[in-house]
Design an enzyme around this catalytic site. Sequence first.
Site, PDB file in Angstrom:
ATOM      1  N   ASP A  99       0.815  -1.210   0.000  1.00  0.00           N
ATOM      2  CA  ASP A  99       0.000   0.000   0.000  1.00  0.00           C
ATOM      3  C   ASP A  99       0.850   1.261   0.000  1.00  0.00           C
ATOM      4  O   ASP A  99       2.024   1.249   0.393  1.00  0.00           O
ATOM      5  CB  ASP A  99      -0.978   0.004   1.176  1.00  0.00           C
ATOM      6  CG  ASP A  99      -0.274  -0.063   2.531  1.00  0.00           C
ATOM      7  OD1 ASP A  99       0.750  -0.770   2.640  1.00  0.00           O
ATOM      8  OD2 ASP A  99      -0.739   0.593   3.480  1.00  0.00           O
ATOM      9  N   GLU A 164       0.050  -1.283   5.541  1.00  0.00           N
ATOM     10  CA  GLU A 164       1.075  -0.764   6.456  1.00  0.00           C
ATOM     11  C   GLU A 164       0.850   0.702   6.791  1.00  0.00           C
ATOM     12  O   GLU A 164       1.129   1.156   7.899  1.00  0.00           O
ATOM     13  CB  GLU A 164       2.464  -0.941   5.827  1.00  0.00           C
ATOM     14  CG  GLU A 164       3.627  -0.636   6.762  1.00  0.00           C
ATOM     15  CD  GLU A 164       4.050   0.831   6.757  1.00  0.00           C
ATOM     16  OE1 GLU A 164       4.846   1.226   7.631  1.00  0.00           O
ATOM     17  OE2 GLU A 164       3.577   1.597   5.874  1.00  0.00           O
TER      18      GLU A 164
END
Length: 409
Positions: A99, A164
């Site tokens: 991400d 994350e």
Amino acid sequence: MLDATFETVQKYIRSRERDMVQLEKLLTENPALAPENGGQGELNKALALTEWLTENGFSDIQRFDAPDSRVESGVRPSLVVTVPGESDDFSIWSMAHLDVVPVGELKLWESDPWTLLEKDGKLFGRGVEDNQQGLVSSAFAALALLKNGVRPKHTVKLLFMADEEVGSKYGIIWLLKNTSLFRKDDIILIPDGGDSKGETIEVAEKNILWLKVHVKGIQTHGSRPDQGNNACIAANDLSMRLFGLQKVFSKRNPLFEPNYSTFQPTMRYSNVAGINIIPGEETFCMDCRILPCYSLDQVLSRVEYEISAVEKKYGVEICYEVAQSSESPATPVDSPVVKKLSEALLQVRGIKARTIGIGGGTVGAELRREGYACAVWSTLDECAHMPNEYCVISNMIKDAETMAYFFMN
């Protein structure tokens, strides 16, 4: 002295520069934004990466889907790629995340954030450094072993995680709770932080405490403060008292920069619509980064003490919520992962590594809390989350060479 096998691997990595750039291009044009940031998660990026991995000869690829009803697919995928070693008594991991963060102010970008731009030895685009550089470096380090028939001494695993950037609930936290991927003796590298020379190995993080504080007084006309109870004054006093906790929790640790705990007032919410209105309610936030020698319970106890004092002084009611918290032990500086990474840096790049702590947060905190020693490292200019984020191509190559040695030995 580097042996002939590693020199073959190193030569292979250097010959694949254009392919590394192309993988960065593929990843950049597949945005992976969390639903909190208006996105649909990591699925499209995970699918594109899986196809690339398969086409390049990786055969052992597992996908782990954390359920998330907020995205159309209903899942937040993480990938695990395995390269078998001579021994499977423990695994050597590299963990990067899929991400990315939003682009922010688009007008501050000099190019399309979702279209890779190559210029002056750098790659520009959202996510190219955070954390696609680490992802690409680890992928090509493993690919170099695969393509040259090099079987590492121990099993190598690459983890490409979801979520994350927004707390890891659907990434490493979910994986730790719902799988048995990790063993206590595993050696875990997280290529998601570092410096421009690649010489710092992060082994500790400050404890993080984010607070949202709400003060309730009595609203009144600006000309009659005697009829009200100014929540703004009480909030200002409290925010400065909390700022002053730096002197209460005053120990210093040279591992960190700055080497002390910080307590910073940050975001403040809108209160009243006019200058001539004394606010009856006020909400502000605190970002606290606390040395690991202090527990969050210790800090919160003192926060509540200061809240009580302000309530009594101004006759207001105060409540707070913990917007985010993270607390973790440090990885020992003599742990196997630090020794192994230090050796790789010395042999491949002639770098004498040093250990540090950071004030930011990584997935390392989640792992350390569960008893897994890990280290955060890479070579980067630390432009993550900024407009015109970039990755230095030569850093990506050098990191891949370092990781290849780290994997092999």
